[in-house]
Design an enzyme around this catalytic site. Structure first.
Site, PDB file in Angstrom:
ATOM      1  N   TYR A  60      29.839 -29.061  19.112  1.00 23.65           N
ATOM      2  CA  TYR A  60      29.380 -29.402  17.771  1.00 23.65           C
ATOM      3  C   TYR A  60      30.502 -29.269  16.756  1.00 23.65           C
ATOM      4  O   TYR A  60      31.507 -28.605  16.997  1.00 23.65           O
ATOM      5  CB  TYR A  60      28.177 -28.538  17.355  1.00 23.65           C
ATOM      6  CG  TYR A  60      28.514 -27.105  17.014  1.00 23.65           C
ATOM      7  CD1 TYR A  60      28.748 -26.725  15.692  1.00 23.65           C
ATOM      8  CD2 TYR A  60      28.593 -26.130  17.993  1.00 23.65           C
ATOM      9  CE1 TYR A  60      29.056 -25.416  15.361  1.00 23.65           C
ATOM     10  CE2 TYR A  60      28.889 -24.823  17.685  1.00 23.65           C
ATOM     11  CZ  TYR A  60      29.119 -24.462  16.358  1.00 23.65           C
ATOM     12  OH  TYR A  60      29.427 -23.173  16.052  1.00 23.65           O
ATOM     13  N   CYS A  61      30.300 -29.937  15.616  1.00 18.29           N
ATOM     14  CA  CYS A  61      31.209 -29.840  14.473  1.00 18.29           C
ATOM     15  C   CYS A  61      30.329 -29.823  13.224  1.00 18.29           C
ATOM     16  O   CYS A  61      29.182 -29.404  13.277  1.00 18.29           O
ATOM     17  CB  CYS A  61      32.227 -30.982  14.466  1.00 18.29           C
ATOM     18  SG  CYS A  61      31.487 -32.619  14.292  1.00 18.29           S
ATOM     19  N   ARG A  62      30.840 -30.311  12.109  1.00 14.12           N
ATOM     20  CA  ARG A  62      30.048 -30.300  10.883  1.00 14.12           C
ATOM     21  C   ARG A  62      28.964 -31.380  10.910  1.00 14.12           C
ATOM     22  O   ARG A  62      27.810 -31.124  10.594  1.00 14.12           O
ATOM     23  CB  ARG A  62      30.949 -30.483   9.662  1.00 14.12           C
ATOM     24  CG  ARG A  62      30.205 -30.412   8.331  1.00 14.12           C
ATOM     25  CD  ARG A  62      31.125 -30.509   7.139  1.00 14.12           C
ATOM     26  NE  ARG A  62      32.023 -31.660   7.223  1.00 14.12           N
ATOM     27  CZ  ARG A  62      31.694 -32.909   6.905  1.00 14.12           C
ATOM     28  NH1 ARG A  62      30.481 -33.186   6.488  1.00 14.12           N
ATOM     29  NH2 ARG A  62      32.573 -33.879   7.012  1.00 14.12           N
TER      30      ARG A  62
END
Length: 102
Positions: free
Chosen positions: A64-66
């Site tokens: 995941y990231c932003r």
């Protein structure tokens, strides 16, 4: 493989061979992150690739990231390096409704 929040969390909860990867920057991780996530900043390519070499290719990676863009890129890189199971969190942590650590 892109998964919705619900699909990602359900699959992760049932996976005994899971590793969560957070591909955001140090500053973003300090704000909040998922418990037990390993950070690998994809915006620092040499370090990202160095850390990638240390990963166990037999594990299932939940990335995941932003917002989901950098994690999709990270999954593509993992796949190109022979990692079979990589799951991208659509919407990233900005839409995450589960537990976080700050």
């Amino acid at each position: 493989m892109d998964l919705t929040q619900q699909e990602w969390s359900e699959k992760l909860a049932a996976d005994d061979n899971a590793q969560i990867l957070d591909v955001r920057t140090d500053e973003e991780v300090e704000e909040k992150h998922l418990p037990n996530a390993k950070q690998m900043d994809i915006q620092n390519p040499p370090k990202f690739m160095e850390e990638l070499q240390k990963l166990d290719a037999s594990k299932n990676y939940y990335v995941y990231c932003r917002s989901g863009a950098r994690s999709a890129q990270a999954c593509a890189i993992l796949k190109s390096q022979g990692f079979e199971n990589c799951y991208n969190l659509l919407g990233g942590i900005s839409e995450w409704e589960g537990e976080t650590v700050s």
